[in-house]
Design a protein around this motif. Structure first.
Motif, PDB file in Angstrom:
ATOM      1  N   VAL A   1      42.544  33.480  72.365  1.00 33.92           N
ATOM      2  CA  VAL A   1      43.330  32.276  72.665  1.00 33.92           C
ATOM      3  C   VAL A   1      43.022  31.199  71.625  1.00 33.92           C
ATOM      4  O   VAL A   1      41.850  30.952  71.347  1.00 33.92           O
ATOM      5  CB  VAL A   1      42.970  31.749  74.076  1.00 33.92           C
ATOM      6  N   PRO A   2      44.044  30.549  71.046  1.00 32.23           N
ATOM      7  CA  PRO A   2      43.766  29.460  70.099  1.00 32.23           C
ATOM      8  C   PRO A   2      42.905  28.386  70.763  1.00 32.23           C
ATOM      9  O   PRO A   2      43.138  28.052  71.927  1.00 32.23           O
ATOM     10  CB  PRO A   2      45.151  28.900  69.766  1.00 32.23           C
ATOM     11  N   GLU A   3      41.943  27.858  70.036  1.00 32.98           N
ATOM     12  CA  GLU A   3      41.087  26.791  70.580  1.00 32.98           C
ATOM     13  C   GLU A   3      41.914  25.525  70.842  1.00 32.98           C
ATOM     14  O   GLU A   3      41.633  24.777  71.762  1.00 32.98           O
ATOM     15  CB  GLU A   3      39.930  26.481  69.623  1.00 32.98           C
ATOM     16  N   ASP A   4      42.927  25.307  69.998  1.00 35.10           N
ATOM     17  CA  ASP A   4      43.789  24.138  70.172  1.00 35.10           C
ATOM     18  C   ASP A   4      44.602  24.303  71.468  1.00 35.10           C
ATOM     19  O   ASP A   4      45.267  25.319  71.665  1.00 35.10           O
ATOM     20  CB  ASP A   4      44.724  24.006  68.967  1.00 35.10           C
ATOM     21  N   PHE A   5      44.550  23.305  72.332  1.00 37.41           N
ATOM     22  CA  PHE A   5      45.145  23.451  73.662  1.00 37.41           C
ATOM     23  C   PHE A   5      46.662  23.617  73.591  1.00 37.41           C
ATOM     24  O   PHE A   5      47.226  24.494  74.242  1.00 37.41           O
ATOM     25  CB  PHE A   5      44.760  22.256  74.536  1.00 37.41           C
ATOM     26  N   GLU A   6      47.285  22.766  72.766  1.00 35.82           N
ATOM     27  CA  GLU A   6      48.744  22.834  72.672  1.00 35.82           C
ATOM     28  C   GLU A   6      49.193  24.211  72.171  1.00 35.82           C
ATOM     29  O   GLU A   6      50.091  24.829  72.738  1.00 35.82           O
ATOM     30  CB  GLU A   6      49.221  21.722  71.736  1.00 35.82           C
ATOM     31  N   GLU A   7      48.532  24.669  71.122  1.00 37.55           N
ATOM     32  CA  GLU A   7      48.871  25.994  70.585  1.00 37.55           C
ATOM     33  C   GLU A   7      48.693  27.078  71.638  1.00 37.55           C
ATOM     34  O   GLU A   7      49.464  28.033  71.709  1.00 37.55           O
ATOM     35  CB  GLU A   7      47.933  26.336  69.418  1.00 37.55           C
ATOM     36  N   SER A   8      47.641  26.943  72.424  1.00 37.40           N
ATOM     37  CA  SER A   8      47.337  27.993  73.396  1.00 37.40           C
ATOM     38  C   SER A   8      48.383  28.041  74.512  1.00 37.40           C
ATOM     39  O   SER A   8      48.792  29.110  74.944  1.00 37.40           O
ATOM     40  CB  SER A   8      45.932  27.821  73.973  1.00 37.40           C
ATOM     41  N   TYR A   9      48.845  26.879  74.955  1.00 39.22           N
ATOM     42  CA  TYR A   9      49.896  26.875  75.985  1.00 39.22           C
ATOM     43  C   TYR A   9      51.168  27.501  75.439  1.00 39.22           C
ATOM     44  O   TYR A   9      51.819  28.315  76.095  1.00 39.22           O
ATOM     45  CB  TYR A   9      50.190  25.440  76.460  1.00 39.22           C
ATOM     46  N   GLU A  10      51.523  27.111  74.225  1.00 37.25           N
ATOM     47  CA  GLU A  10      52.747  27.618  73.613  1.00 37.25           C
ATOM     48  C   GLU A  10      52.678  29.141  73.493  1.00 37.25           C
ATOM     49  O   GLU A  10      53.606  29.854  73.836  1.00 37.25           O
ATOM     50  CB  GLU A  10      52.925  26.957  72.243  1.00 37.25           C
TER      51      GLU A  10
ATOM     52  N   GLY B   1      55.687  24.608  84.713  1.00 35.95           N
ATOM     53  CA  GLY B   1      54.514  24.076  84.039  1.00 35.95           C
ATOM     54  C   GLY B   1      53.359  25.052  84.134  1.00 35.95           C
ATOM     55  O   GLY B   1      53.336  25.927  85.003  1.00 35.95           O
ATOM     56  N   ALA B   2      52.414  24.886  83.211  1.00 27.45           N
ATOM     57  CA  ALA B   2      51.260  25.770  83.150  1.00 27.45           C
ATOM     58  C   ALA B   2      49.975  24.954  83.257  1.00 27.45           C
ATOM     59  O   ALA B   2      49.992  23.732  83.120  1.00 27.45           O
ATOM     60  CB  ALA B   2      51.272  26.543  81.837  1.00 27.45           C
ATOM     61  N   ALA B   3      48.881  25.649  83.518  1.00 28.60           N
ATOM     62  CA  ALA B   3      47.570  25.004  83.555  1.00 28.60           C
ATOM     63  C   ALA B   3      46.527  26.035  83.173  1.00 28.60           C
ATOM     64  O   ALA B   3      46.703  27.229  83.410  1.00 28.60           O
ATOM     65  CB  ALA B   3      47.297  24.452  84.953  1.00 28.60           C
ATOM     66  N   GLN B   4      45.454  25.546  82.575  1.00 29.94           N
ATOM     67  CA  GLN B   4      44.401  26.461  82.096  1.00 29.94           C
ATOM     68  C   GLN B   4      43.016  26.011  82.528  1.00 29.94           C
ATOM     69  O   GLN B   4      42.761  24.835  82.721  1.00 29.94           O
ATOM     70  CB  GLN B   4      44.374  26.501  80.562  1.00 29.94           C
TER      71      GLN B   4
ATOM     72  N   GLU C   1      37.861  19.740  80.314  1.00 30.51           N
ATOM     73  CA  GLU C   1      37.012  20.934  80.157  1.00 30.51           C
ATOM     74  C   GLU C   1      35.631  20.523  79.661  1.00 30.51           C
ATOM     75  O   GLU C   1      35.530  19.830  78.658  1.00 30.51           O
ATOM     76  CB  GLU C   1      37.629  21.897  79.143  1.00 30.51           C
ATOM     77  N   PRO C   2      34.563  20.953  80.312  1.00 30.80           N
ATOM     78  CA  PRO C   2      34.592  21.648  81.598  1.00 30.80           C
ATOM     79  C   PRO C   2      34.923  20.677  82.744  1.00 30.80           C
ATOM     80  O   PRO C   2      34.562  19.505  82.662  1.00 30.80           O
ATOM     81  CB  PRO C   2      33.160  22.186  81.742  1.00 30.80           C
TER      82      PRO C   2
ATOM     83  N   ASP D   1      36.015  17.892  76.779  1.00 32.46           N
ATOM     84  CA  ASP D   1      37.344  17.835  76.179  1.00 32.46           C
ATOM     85  C   ASP D   1      38.288  17.178  77.163  1.00 32.46           C
ATOM     86  O   ASP D   1      38.504  17.698  78.261  1.00 32.46           O
ATOM     87  CB  ASP D   1      37.862  19.251  75.868  1.00 32.46           C
ATOM     88  N   LEU D   2      38.841  16.033  76.759  1.00 27.73           N
ATOM     89  CA  LEU D   2      39.869  15.388  77.565  1.00 27.73           C
ATOM     90  C   LEU D   2      41.205  15.878  77.017  1.00 27.73           C
ATOM     91  O   LEU D   2      41.478  15.704  75.822  1.00 27.73           O
ATOM     92  CB  LEU D   2      39.774  13.868  77.450  1.00 27.73           C
ATOM     93  N   ILE D   3      42.016  16.489  77.868  1.00 28.40           N
ATOM     94  CA  ILE D   3      43.244  17.115  77.378  1.00 28.40           C
ATOM     95  C   ILE D   3      44.436  16.452  78.044  1.00 28.40           C
ATOM     96  O   ILE D   3      44.539  16.417  79.265  1.00 28.40           O
ATOM     97  CB  ILE D   3      43.224  18.632  77.679  1.00 28.40           C
TER      98      ILE D   3
END
Lengths: 248, 93
Positions: free
Chosen positions: A99-108, A142-145, B37-38, B71-73
């Motif tokens: 999974v990409p570390e970048d959150f946006e990339e990972s959701y996409e 919507g998604a969540a991780q 996270e966390p 990490d604040l997302i």
């Protein structure tokens, strides 16, 4: 990497979240293959975000009267309303290094298969940062991780044919400033897969699975007896308790 | 109890509730549809706000929150600072 695909099992809202907790733990401990699981619900429910305040989000009396299960998720994000057969929810349990570390990339990336499936069926859906799937006429889902040391849980809910009138009764969307205008715009913000195509929910899910397994090794699977037993315990001790669900 | 909501444009909602005594934050609560996270670090962010003067700027609060490794997302430490300033100004009771 061989994937495990689970497309069965009707459970309570609490049980689904317990299954998520049990499976992500197993994957994190290297005891399970990466898995895609589709959810089938028993009751209307509200899965709410981990950091949301119960009383801010839910019309408690209405939810109790209608026996709508409100369950706090393991993941952040917002509240949604779900009815059996009217939404599509899936969970992906995947090793963190995939999974990409970048959150946006990972959701996409993790929702891409579902967006492609919708596109092929004729729904012009697209990913919208940070964690939404949108259509020009509104939000579809919507998604969540949740990230563990070695594993990521990614779950997504999309509206197939949701009763948005009922949703607005149970969720406190903009209830601080109640006006017809606020409700009208909240209703407009949501669009449903069934507003755009005639395919059954079953067919949409099958298309998503087809897209997902493309170029992947996989096997269709069921939850094991021991997974279900563990999840039943977690559902009972955590996701069906006021202690967890109303803690914030 | 003072509270405020800060909606990030096209983004998440950060809600803050503050118990204030002698112009100092006694207790803070952070709520919203954000990701963290966390997730267990929510309490650490809240306690980092405690003890701050109500005169603290949004940047001062954000700097204090830098001490909490998380990490604040979908929101930032500065967004918490903005919600804080709104709350102490008493824009929402």
């Amino acid at each position: 990497m061989k994937w495990r695909i689970i497309n069965e099992g009707r459970y309570s809202e609490a049980m689904h979240h317990a299954i998520d907790e049990v499976l992500i733990k197993k994957l994190n401990n290297g005891e399970m293959r990466p898995t895609l699981r589709f959810w089938y619900r028993e009751n209307p429910s509200v899965p709410m975000g981990r950091f949301q305040s119960f009383e801010d989000e839910v019309e408690t009396e209405y939810a109790e009267e209608k026996e709508i299960d409100v369950v706090r998720r393991l993941t952040g994000g917002g509240s949604m309303f779900a009815e059996p057969g009217n939404v599509i929810t899936y969970s992906i349990y995947i090793p963190r290094d995939q999974v990409p570390e970048d959150f946006e990339e990972s959701y996409e990336k993790l929702d891409r298969f579902a967006v492609q499936a919708l596109n092929e069926l004729g729904v012009d859906a697209e990913y919208a940062p940070l964690n939404d799937i949108e259509h020009e006429s509104g939000k579809i889902g919507g998604a969540a991780q949740l990230r563990k040391n070695n594993a990521v849980l990614h779950h997504t809910t999309m509206s197939y044919n949701l009763n948005t009138t009922e949703m607005l009764k149970v969720l406190r969307i903009g209830k601080e400033k109640v006006s017809d205008k606020a409700i009208e715009s909240a209703e407009k913000r949501v669009t449903r897969i069934s507003d755009h195509i005639d395919d059954t929910r079953e067919k949409v899910i099958q298309k998503m699975i087809d897209r997902f397994v493309e170029k992947k090794e996989y096997a269709m699977s069921s939850l094991s007896k021991s997974e279900l037993e563990k999840a039943e315990k977690v559902a009972e001790e955590k996701f069906s308790t006021r202690n967890w669900n109303r803690k914030l | 109890m003072k509270k405020a909501s800060h909606k990030i444009e096209d983004g998440k909602m950060v809600k803050i509730k503050l118990d204030i005594e002698d112009e100092t934050v006694k207790q803070a609560k952070l709520r919203g549809d954000f990701f963290l996270e966390p997730p267990e670090k929510l309490g650490r962010l809240e306690t980092a706000i405690e003890g701050l003067s109500v005169d603290s700027t949004a940047d001062e609060l954000a700097a204090k929150l830098e001490n909490v490794e998380a990490d604040l997302i979908g929101f930032s430490r500065r967004d918490i600072g903005k919600a804080f300033k709104k709350a102490v100004k008493g824009e929402e009771k």
